[in-house]
Design a protein around this motif. Structure first.
Motif, PDB file in Angstrom:
ATOM      1  N   VAL A 150       0.798  -1.227  -0.002  1.00 32.31           N
ATOM      2  CA  VAL A 150       0.093  -0.019   0.009  1.00 32.31           C
ATOM      3  C   VAL A 150       0.880   1.387  -0.137  1.00 32.31           C
ATOM      4  O   VAL A 150       0.514   2.161  -0.752  1.00 32.31           O
ATOM      5  N   SER A 151       1.942   1.223   0.700  1.00 34.03           N
ATOM      6  CA  SER A 151       2.790   2.318   0.945  1.00 34.03           C
ATOM      7  C   SER A 151       3.514   2.782  -0.391  1.00 34.03           C
ATOM      8  O   SER A 151       3.637   3.824  -1.027  1.00 34.03           O
ATOM      9  N   LYS A 152       3.928   1.602  -1.209  1.00 31.37           N
ATOM     10  CA  LYS A 152       4.452   1.788  -2.530  1.00 31.37           C
ATOM     11  C   LYS A 152       3.522   2.572  -3.529  1.00 31.37           C
ATOM     12  O   LYS A 152       4.041   3.454  -4.273  1.00 31.37           O
ATOM     13  N   GLU A 153       2.235   2.108  -3.350  1.00 29.79           N
ATOM     14  CA  GLU A 153       1.273   2.874  -4.391  1.00 29.79           C
ATOM     15  C   GLU A 153       1.164   4.492  -3.906  1.00 29.79           C
ATOM     16  O   GLU A 153       0.915   5.275  -4.559  1.00 29.79           O
ATOM     17  N   MET A 154       1.003   4.499  -2.480  1.00 24.55           N
ATOM     18  CA  MET A 154       0.825   6.041  -1.970  1.00 24.55           C
ATOM     19  C   MET A 154       1.971   6.719  -2.385  1.00 24.55           C
ATOM     20  O   MET A 154       1.765   7.911  -2.944  1.00 24.55           O
ATOM     21  N   ILE A 155       3.398   6.233  -2.414  1.00 28.71           N
ATOM     22  CA  ILE A 155       4.506   7.102  -2.558  1.00 28.71           C
ATOM     23  C   ILE A 155       4.362   7.083  -4.172  1.00 28.71           C
ATOM     24  O   ILE A 155       4.647   8.450  -4.425  1.00 28.71           O
ATOM     25  N   ARG A 156       4.034   6.282  -4.867  1.00 25.86           N
ATOM     26  CA  ARG A 156       3.897   6.414  -6.408  1.00 25.86           C
ATOM     27  C   ARG A 156       2.904   7.702  -6.730  1.00 25.86           C
ATOM     28  O   ARG A 156       3.310   8.544  -7.871  1.00 25.86           O
TER      29      ARG A 156
END
Lengths: 170, 118
Positions: A150-156
Protein backbone atom coordinates in the motif's frame (compact mmCIF):
# COMPACT_ATOMS: atom_id res chain seq x y z
CA UNK A 1 8.41 25.67 4.57
CA UNK A 2 4.80 26.42 5.41
CA UNK A 3 3.63 23.87 2.92
CA UNK A 4 5.89 21.23 4.43
CA UNK A 5 4.60 22.04 7.91
CA UNK A 6 1.08 21.55 6.66
CA UNK A 7 1.94 18.24 4.99
CA UNK A 8 3.70 16.99 8.13
CA UNK A 9 0.69 17.96 10.23
CA UNK A 10 -1.64 16.25 7.80
CA UNK A 11 0.40 13.06 7.87
CA UNK A 12 0.67 13.10 11.66
CA UNK A 13 -3.11 13.48 11.89
CA UNK A 14 -3.57 10.63 9.42
CA UNK A 15 -1.15 8.44 11.37
CA UNK A 16 -3.11 9.06 14.58
CA UNK A 17 -6.39 8.36 12.80
CA UNK A 18 -5.05 5.17 11.25
CA UNK A 19 -3.88 4.04 14.67
CA UNK A 20 -7.44 4.48 15.92
CA UNK A 21 -9.00 2.77 12.88
CA UNK A 22 -6.65 -0.14 13.41
CA UNK A 23 -7.86 -0.63 16.96
CA UNK A 24 -11.35 -1.17 15.49
CA UNK A 25 -10.21 -3.99 13.22
CA UNK A 26 -9.17 -7.09 15.12
CA UNK A 27 -6.93 -8.87 12.61
CA UNK A 28 -6.78 -12.17 14.42
CA UNK A 29 -9.12 -11.94 17.39
CA UNK A 30 -7.62 -13.58 20.42
CA UNK A 31 -4.09 -13.68 19.10
CA UNK A 32 -2.12 -11.36 21.27
CA UNK A 33 0.04 -8.62 19.80
CA UNK A 34 -0.59 -9.11 16.10
CA UNK A 35 -1.74 -6.03 14.33
CA UNK A 36 -1.65 -4.52 10.87
CA UNK A 37 0.46 -1.48 11.68
CA UNK A 38 -1.61 0.87 9.57
CA UNK A 39 0.04 4.00 10.95
CA UNK A 40 3.31 2.68 9.62
CA UNK A 41 1.85 3.62 6.22
CA UNK A 42 2.38 7.26 7.06
CA UNK A 43 5.81 6.70 8.58
CA UNK A 44 7.07 4.86 5.49
CA UNK A 45 5.48 7.57 3.34
CA UNK A 46 7.28 10.29 5.27
CA UNK A 47 10.54 8.37 5.11
CA UNK A 48 10.40 8.27 1.33
CA UNK A 49 8.89 11.72 0.80
CA UNK A 50 11.25 13.65 3.07
CA UNK A 51 13.59 11.58 5.19
CA UNK A 52 14.49 10.20 8.57
CA UNK A 53 14.02 13.45 10.52
CA UNK A 54 10.51 14.09 9.30
CA UNK A 55 9.46 10.47 9.71
CA UNK A 56 10.77 10.54 13.29
CA UNK A 57 8.83 13.75 14.00
CA UNK A 58 5.54 12.35 12.70
CA UNK A 59 6.15 9.10 14.55
CA UNK A 60 6.78 10.86 17.86
CA UNK A 61 3.70 13.06 17.50
CA UNK A 62 1.61 9.97 16.80
CA UNK A 63 2.95 8.03 19.79
CA UNK A 64 2.55 10.91 22.23
CA UNK A 65 -0.93 11.99 21.09
CA UNK A 66 -2.32 8.45 21.02
CA UNK A 67 -0.58 7.68 24.29
CA UNK A 68 -1.94 10.64 26.17
CA UNK A 69 -5.41 10.32 24.66
CA UNK A 70 -6.02 6.60 25.09
CA UNK A 71 -3.15 5.08 27.00
CA UNK A 72 -1.08 5.34 30.12
CA UNK A 73 2.60 5.81 30.78
CA UNK A 74 3.38 2.17 30.20
CA UNK A 75 1.56 2.03 26.90
CA UNK A 76 3.47 5.14 25.77
CA UNK A 77 6.75 3.47 26.65
CA UNK A 78 5.59 0.35 24.85
CA UNK A 79 4.67 2.06 21.61
CA UNK A 80 7.69 4.35 21.85
CA UNK A 81 9.95 1.32 21.80
CA UNK A 82 8.15 -0.07 18.78
CA UNK A 83 8.21 3.25 16.93
CA UNK A 84 11.88 4.01 17.58
CA UNK A 85 12.98 0.44 16.90
CA UNK A 86 11.10 0.16 13.65
CA UNK A 87 12.15 3.60 12.42
CA UNK A 88 15.81 2.95 13.19
CA UNK A 89 15.75 -0.30 11.25
CA UNK A 90 13.79 1.24 8.38
CA UNK A 91 16.30 4.11 8.22
CA UNK A 92 19.08 1.55 7.80
CA UNK A 93 17.19 -0.68 5.38
CA UNK A 94 16.33 2.18 3.05
CA UNK A 95 20.04 2.66 2.40
CA UNK A 96 20.55 -0.88 1.15
CA UNK A 97 20.83 -0.88 -2.63
CA UNK A 98 18.07 -2.74 -4.42
CA UNK A 99 15.76 -2.61 -1.42
CA UNK A 100 12.31 -1.29 -2.21
CA UNK A 101 9.41 0.06 -0.19
CA UNK A 102 8.12 -3.41 0.64
CA UNK A 103 11.46 -4.49 2.04
CA UNK A 104 11.73 -1.38 4.19
CA UNK A 105 8.20 -1.77 5.52
CA UNK A 106 8.80 -5.48 6.19
CA UNK A 107 11.97 -4.80 8.17
CA UNK A 108 10.17 -2.06 10.08
CA UNK A 109 7.26 -4.31 10.94
CA UNK A 110 9.49 -7.07 12.30
CA UNK A 111 11.67 -4.58 14.21
CA UNK A 112 8.56 -3.02 15.74
CA UNK A 113 7.38 -6.36 17.06
CA UNK A 114 10.80 -7.34 18.36
CA UNK A 115 11.31 -4.03 20.16
CA UNK A 116 7.92 -4.31 21.84
CA UNK A 117 8.68 -7.87 22.83
CA UNK A 118 11.91 -6.71 24.44
CA UNK A 119 10.02 -4.12 26.49
CA UNK A 120 7.39 -6.68 27.46
CA UNK A 121 10.03 -9.15 28.65
CA UNK A 122 11.65 -6.37 30.66
CA UNK A 123 8.33 -5.17 32.08
CA UNK A 124 7.09 -8.49 33.42
CA UNK A 125 10.65 -9.74 33.96
CA UNK A 126 9.73 -13.07 32.45
CA UNK A 127 11.92 -14.57 29.81
CA UNK A 128 9.17 -17.04 28.90
CA UNK A 129 7.54 -14.44 26.67
CA UNK A 130 10.34 -15.11 24.21
CA UNK A 131 8.46 -18.22 23.12
CA UNK A 132 6.03 -15.90 21.42
CA UNK A 133 8.74 -14.13 19.45
CA UNK A 134 8.72 -16.42 16.37
CA UNK A 135 4.99 -15.83 15.98
CA UNK A 136 5.51 -12.08 16.14
CA UNK A 137 8.39 -12.24 13.66
CA UNK A 138 6.33 -14.12 11.09
CA UNK A 139 3.33 -11.86 11.59
CA UNK A 140 5.66 -8.86 11.22
CA UNK A 141 6.80 -10.14 7.84
CA UNK A 142 3.24 -10.65 6.60
CA UNK A 143 1.80 -7.35 7.81
CA UNK A 144 4.98 -5.56 6.75
CA UNK A 145 4.58 -6.81 3.18
CA UNK A 146 0.91 -5.79 3.11
CA UNK A 147 1.66 -2.32 4.44
CA UNK A 148 4.61 -2.08 2.04
CA UNK A 149 2.42 -2.76 -1.00
CA UNK A 150 0.00 0.00 0.00
CA UNK A 151 2.85 2.38 0.90
CA UNK A 152 4.44 1.80 -2.49
CA UNK A 153 1.27 2.87 -4.29
CA UNK A 154 0.90 5.87 -1.97
CA UNK A 155 4.43 7.03 -2.66
CA UNK A 156 4.01 6.52 -6.39
CA UNK A 157 0.70 8.34 -6.67
CA UNK A 158 0.68 10.87 -3.83
CA UNK A 159 4.38 11.61 -3.56
CA UNK A 160 4.93 13.48 -6.83
CA UNK A 161 1.66 15.33 -6.32
CA UNK A 162 2.68 16.74 -2.95
CA UNK A 163 6.24 17.50 -3.97
CA UNK A 164 5.29 19.01 -7.33
CA UNK A 165 2.82 21.46 -5.85
CA UNK A 166 5.40 22.42 -3.32
CA UNK A 167 7.88 23.26 -6.03
CA UNK A 168 5.32 25.25 -7.98
CA UNK A 169 4.21 27.52 -5.17
CA UNK A 170 7.25 28.11 -3.01
CA UNK B 1 8.69 -7.78 -4.95
CA UNK B 2 12.35 -7.30 -5.66
CA UNK B 3 14.91 -10.02 -5.23
CA UNK B 4 16.48 -8.48 -2.13
CA UNK B 5 13.10 -8.01 -0.52
CA UNK B 6 12.27 -11.66 -1.03
CA UNK B 7 15.67 -12.57 0.39
CA UNK B 8 15.03 -10.40 3.45
CA UNK B 9 11.60 -11.91 4.03
CA UNK B 10 12.98 -15.42 3.63
CA UNK B 11 15.86 -14.66 6.02
CA UNK B 12 13.50 -13.38 8.71
CA UNK B 13 11.14 -16.32 8.28
CA UNK B 14 14.08 -18.70 8.49
CA UNK B 15 15.34 -16.98 11.63
CA UNK B 16 11.88 -17.23 13.17
CA UNK B 17 11.67 -20.94 12.40
CA UNK B 18 15.16 -21.50 13.74
CA UNK B 19 14.33 -19.62 16.93
CA UNK B 20 11.16 -21.64 17.23
CA UNK B 21 13.11 -24.86 16.89
CA UNK B 22 15.73 -23.86 19.43
CA UNK B 23 13.13 -22.67 21.92
CA UNK B 24 11.17 -25.89 21.56
CA UNK B 25 14.31 -27.90 22.16
CA UNK B 26 15.39 -26.09 25.29
CA UNK B 27 11.87 -25.61 26.58
CA UNK B 28 11.38 -27.07 30.04
CA UNK B 29 8.36 -29.33 30.31
CA UNK B 30 6.42 -26.33 31.56
CA UNK B 31 6.11 -25.44 35.20
CA UNK B 32 9.17 -24.73 37.29
CA UNK B 33 7.70 -23.77 40.61
CA UNK B 34 5.90 -25.62 43.36
CA UNK B 35 3.14 -23.67 45.01
CA UNK B 36 1.93 -24.89 48.35
CA UNK B 37 -1.44 -23.79 49.61
CA UNK B 38 -2.71 -24.52 53.09
CA UNK B 39 -6.28 -23.65 54.09
CA UNK B 40 -6.67 -21.63 50.88
CA UNK B 41 -3.75 -19.50 51.89
CA UNK B 42 -0.44 -19.41 50.10
CA UNK B 43 2.11 -21.25 52.18
CA UNK B 44 5.07 -20.78 49.92
CA UNK B 45 6.58 -21.20 46.47
CA UNK B 46 9.63 -23.30 45.83
CA UNK B 47 11.77 -23.83 42.76
CA UNK B 48 11.64 -27.31 41.30
CA UNK B 49 15.21 -27.00 40.15
CA UNK B 50 16.77 -27.73 43.50
CA UNK B 51 16.10 -30.88 45.43
CA UNK B 52 14.68 -30.14 48.85
CA UNK B 53 12.39 -31.40 51.55
CA UNK B 54 9.72 -29.01 52.72
CA UNK B 55 7.95 -29.30 56.02
CA UNK B 56 4.41 -27.97 55.70
CA UNK B 57 3.18 -26.88 59.09
CA UNK B 58 2.95 -29.79 61.56
CA UNK B 59 1.07 -32.11 59.28
CA UNK B 60 2.80 -32.81 55.98
CA UNK B 61 6.23 -33.15 54.47
CA UNK B 62 6.80 -33.01 50.74
CA UNK B 63 9.90 -33.61 48.74
CA UNK B 64 11.27 -32.17 45.52
CA UNK B 65 13.59 -34.51 43.73
CA UNK B 66 14.79 -34.30 40.12
CA UNK B 67 12.13 -31.72 39.33
CA UNK B 68 9.31 -33.94 40.58
CA UNK B 69 7.19 -33.35 43.63
CA UNK B 70 5.73 -35.96 45.95
CA UNK B 71 4.32 -36.05 49.41
CA UNK B 72 6.47 -38.11 51.75
CA UNK B 73 4.62 -37.74 55.01
CA UNK B 74 1.12 -36.86 56.10
CA UNK B 75 -0.49 -37.40 59.47
CA UNK B 76 -3.93 -38.02 58.03
CA UNK B 77 -5.38 -41.56 58.20
CA UNK B 78 -5.75 -42.44 54.53
CA UNK B 79 -2.39 -41.21 53.13
CA UNK B 80 -3.93 -40.74 49.70
CA UNK B 81 -1.59 -37.90 48.93
CA UNK B 82 1.43 -40.05 49.71
CA UNK B 83 0.17 -42.76 47.40
CA UNK B 84 -0.41 -40.46 44.48
CA UNK B 85 2.33 -40.34 41.89
CA UNK B 86 4.99 -37.68 41.82
CA UNK B 87 4.01 -34.71 39.64
CA UNK B 88 6.28 -32.75 37.34
CA UNK B 89 4.66 -30.68 34.60
CA UNK B 90 2.64 -27.51 34.89
CA UNK B 91 -0.80 -28.17 36.29
CA UNK B 92 0.31 -31.25 38.20
CA UNK B 93 -1.41 -31.31 41.56
CA UNK B 94 -1.31 -33.32 44.76
CA UNK B 95 -3.96 -32.67 47.35
CA UNK B 96 -4.07 -33.71 50.97
CA UNK B 97 -7.68 -33.04 51.69
CA UNK B 98 -7.86 -33.72 55.45
CA UNK B 99 -5.13 -31.18 56.11
CA UNK B 100 -6.23 -28.98 53.22
CA UNK B 101 -2.77 -28.94 51.74
CA UNK B 102 -2.49 -28.42 48.00
CA UNK B 103 0.73 -28.88 46.07
CA UNK B 104 0.62 -27.61 42.51
CA UNK B 105 3.23 -27.09 39.86
CA UNK B 106 3.05 -23.69 38.20
CA UNK B 107 5.16 -21.55 35.93
CA UNK B 108 6.68 -18.58 37.63
CA UNK B 109 5.73 -15.33 35.90
CA UNK B 110 3.52 -16.74 33.21
CA UNK B 111 1.29 -13.69 32.99
CA UNK B 112 1.35 -11.41 29.99
CA UNK B 113 1.42 -7.61 30.18
CA UNK B 114 -2.07 -6.24 30.54
CA UNK B 115 -1.66 -3.16 28.40
CA UNK B 116 -1.01 -3.06 24.71
CA UNK B 117 -0.51 0.13 22.81
CA UNK B 118 -1.14 0.71 19.19
Amino acid sequence: MNRKTAILGLCAALAILLGYVESLIPLFPGVYGIKLGLSNLMIVFMLYLYGMKEAFLVSMIRVLVIGFLFGNLFSILFSLAGAVGSLAVMGLTIRIKGMGVIGVSLAGGVAHNMAQMAVAIFAVSSFYLVYYLPVLMISGVITGILIGIVSKEMIRRLGPLLLKEKRKKV
Amino acid sequence: MKKKEIMLAAAILLAALLLWGILTLIKPSGGDTLRITVNNQLYGEYSLKEDQTIRIGQTNICEIKDGAVRMVKADCPDHLCMKSEAVTGEGGTIVCLPNRVILEVISSNSQAPDTVAS
